[in-house]
Design a protein around this motif. Structure first.
Motif, PDB file in Angstrom:
ATOM      1  N   GLU A  39       0.835  -1.197   0.000  1.00 19.78           N
ATOM      2  CA  GLU A  39       0.000   0.000   0.000  1.00 19.78           C
ATOM      3  C   GLU A  39       0.871   1.247   0.000  1.00 19.78           C
ATOM      4  N   ILE A  40       0.600   2.137  -0.932  1.00 19.01           N
ATOM      5  CA  ILE A  40       1.316   3.409  -1.023  1.00 19.01           C
ATOM      6  C   ILE A  40       0.288   4.515  -0.867  1.00 19.01           C
ATOM      7  N   ASP A  41       0.524   5.377   0.094  1.00 16.95           N
ATOM      8  CA  ASP A  41      -0.366   6.510   0.327  1.00 16.95           C
ATOM      9  C   ASP A  41       0.208   7.719  -0.387  1.00 16.95           C
ATOM     10  N   PRO A  42      -0.427   8.205  -1.454  1.00 16.18           N
ATOM     11  CA  PRO A  42       0.139   9.324  -2.203  1.00 16.18           C
ATOM     12  C   PRO A  42       0.117  10.647  -1.435  1.00 16.18           C
ATOM     13  N   LEU A  43      -0.626  10.717  -0.359  1.00 21.25           N
ATOM     14  CA  LEU A  43      -0.707  11.957   0.411  1.00 21.25           C
ATOM     15  C   LEU A  43       0.340  12.053   1.513  1.00 21.25           C
ATOM     16  N   THR A  44       1.103  11.003   1.726  1.00 24.43           N
ATOM     17  CA  THR A  44       2.101  11.028   2.799  1.00 24.43           C
ATOM     18  C   THR A  44       3.130  12.144   2.629  1.00 24.43           C
ATOM     19  N   ASN A  63       7.783  11.539   9.831  1.00 24.67           N
ATOM     20  CA  ASN A  63       8.546  10.548   9.070  1.00 24.67           C
ATOM     21  C   ASN A  63       9.361   9.619   9.956  1.00 24.67           C
ATOM     22  N   LYS A  64       9.312   9.844  11.257  1.00 21.30           N
ATOM     23  CA  LYS A  64      10.084   9.080  12.242  1.00 21.30           C
ATOM     24  C   LYS A  64      11.589   9.239  12.032  1.00 21.30           C
ATOM     25  N   ALA A  65      11.997  10.417  11.584  1.00 21.10           N
ATOM     26  CA  ALA A  65      13.416  10.766  11.453  1.00 21.10           C
ATOM     27  C   ALA A  65      13.727  11.751  12.577  1.00 21.10           C
ATOM     28  N   TYR A  66      13.669  11.247  13.799  1.00 23.00           N
ATOM     29  CA  TYR A  66      13.783  12.109  14.968  1.00 23.00           C
ATOM     30  C   TYR A  66      15.160  12.755  15.093  1.00 23.00           C
ATOM     31  N   TRP A  67      16.181  12.150  14.539  1.00 25.45           N
ATOM     32  CA  TRP A  67      17.527  12.693  14.654  1.00 25.45           C
ATOM     33  C   TRP A  67      17.684  13.983  13.846  1.00 25.45           C
ATOM     34  N   VAL A 148      10.556  15.061   0.709  1.00 23.71           N
ATOM     35  CA  VAL A 148      11.370  14.088  -0.020  1.00 23.71           C
ATOM     36  C   VAL A 148      11.551  12.814   0.797  1.00 23.71           C
ATOM     37  N   HIS A 149      11.766  12.952   2.100  1.00 23.64           N
ATOM     38  CA  HIS A 149      11.941  11.758   2.931  1.00 23.64           C
ATOM     39  C   HIS A 149      10.676  10.910   2.942  1.00 23.64           C
ATOM     40  N   ALA A 150       9.521  11.555   3.012  1.00 27.62           N
ATOM     41  CA  ALA A 150       8.261  10.804   3.001  1.00 27.62           C
ATOM     42  C   ALA A 150       8.044  10.128   1.653  1.00 27.62           C
ATOM     43  N   ALA A 151       8.430  10.785   0.567  1.00 25.35           N
ATOM     44  CA  ALA A 151       8.260  10.184  -0.756  1.00 25.35           C
ATOM     45  C   ALA A 151       9.219   9.016  -0.949  1.00 25.35           C
ATOM     46  N   ARG A 153      10.540   7.188   1.384  1.00 24.34           N
ATOM     47  CA  ARG A 153      10.262   6.107   2.322  1.00 24.34           C
ATOM     48  C   ARG A 153       9.314   5.088   1.694  1.00 24.34           C
ATOM     49  N   GLN A 154       8.478   5.527   0.763  1.00 25.75           N
ATOM     50  CA  GLN A 154       7.544   4.629   0.090  1.00 25.75           C
ATOM     51  C   GLN A 154       8.154   3.983  -1.146  1.00 25.75           C
ATOM     52  N   PHE A 155       9.356   4.389  -1.502  1.00 26.84           N
ATOM     53  CA  PHE A 155       9.993   3.860  -2.693  1.00 26.84           C
ATOM     54  C   PHE A 155      10.326   2.392  -2.493  1.00 26.84           C
ATOM     55  N   ASN A 156      10.060   1.592  -3.493  1.00 27.17           N
ATOM     56  CA  ASN A 156      10.254   0.144  -3.399  1.00 27.17           C
ATOM     57  C   ASN A 156      11.737  -0.186  -3.523  1.00 27.17           C
TER      58      ASN A 156
END
Length: 186
Positions: A39-44, A63-67, A148-151, A153-156
């Motif tokens: 599942e890929i959410d295009p709105l992420t 994005n859970k990139a807390y650092w 960009v990180h959210a996009a 992250r969904q990359f296969n």
């Protein structure tokens, strides 16, 4: 020198032992489900960018990139501090110059000439402008990074495409052959 030769010899011996090792014969091969739908959410990416636009660092938390959050606040905070400091010093030199023109010079700046006061004003005004641009730039960069990180992250990213070195023994001489394989699985 002897240590280097000894370490090289050990690596060579253990490396050759690993090359000629055989896999277990009772190992069961299991096929992977490569056609499984992810599942890929295009709105992420849009959500992450929106959150970062509302509060810098919130998109990175989404994005859970807390650092990255301390880096965002460090960059924006440092630029804001430099902007405020430059504005403060600009106002000090401007007030000293204005008081000198009105006839009652400031004793703290009596050692400076009029041209030095003017050049100090221009210097701090330029620094304040640059710091303001850096604040804006880091704010926009924060939004772009979250998007960009959210996009990505969904990359296969799976093992269907891989490049890896391979060492195989020659069938006749049993010497190691080096090679590079490019694998693509459909």
């Amino acid at each position: 020198m002897n240590k280097i030769i000894f370490i090289g010899l050990l690596l060579f011996l253990f490396g050759n032992a690993a090359i000629f090792a055989q896999a277990k014969k009772d190992a069961v091969l299991q096929s992977k489900d490569t056609l499984k739908l992810v599942e890929i959410d295009p709105l992420t990416p849009a959500k992450a960018a929106f959150y970062s636009a509302i509060l810098p660092g919130l998109g990175q938390a989404y994005n859970k990139a807390y650092w990255k959050i301390p880096i965002v606040y460090g960059a924006i905070g440092t630029s804001l501090y430099l902007y405020a400091d430059s504005k403060k010093k600009y106002n000090e030199y401007r007030d000293a110059y204005k008081s000198r023109l009105s006839g009652n010079p400031d004793p703290n700046y009596a050692y400076l000439t009029d041209t030095q006061l003017i050049s100090a004003q221009e210097f701090y005004q330029r620094n304040a402008s640059l710091s303001g641009f850096f604040v804006l730039g880091f704010y926009v960069l924060n939004i772009i990074d979250a998007n960009v990180h959210a996009a990505l992250r969904q990359f296969n990213v799976n093992q269907s495409l891989s490049v890896r070195p391979e060492i195989t023994p020659d069938a006749v001489t049993l010497k190691a052959n080096l090679g590079l394989t490019l694998n693509y699985r459909f």
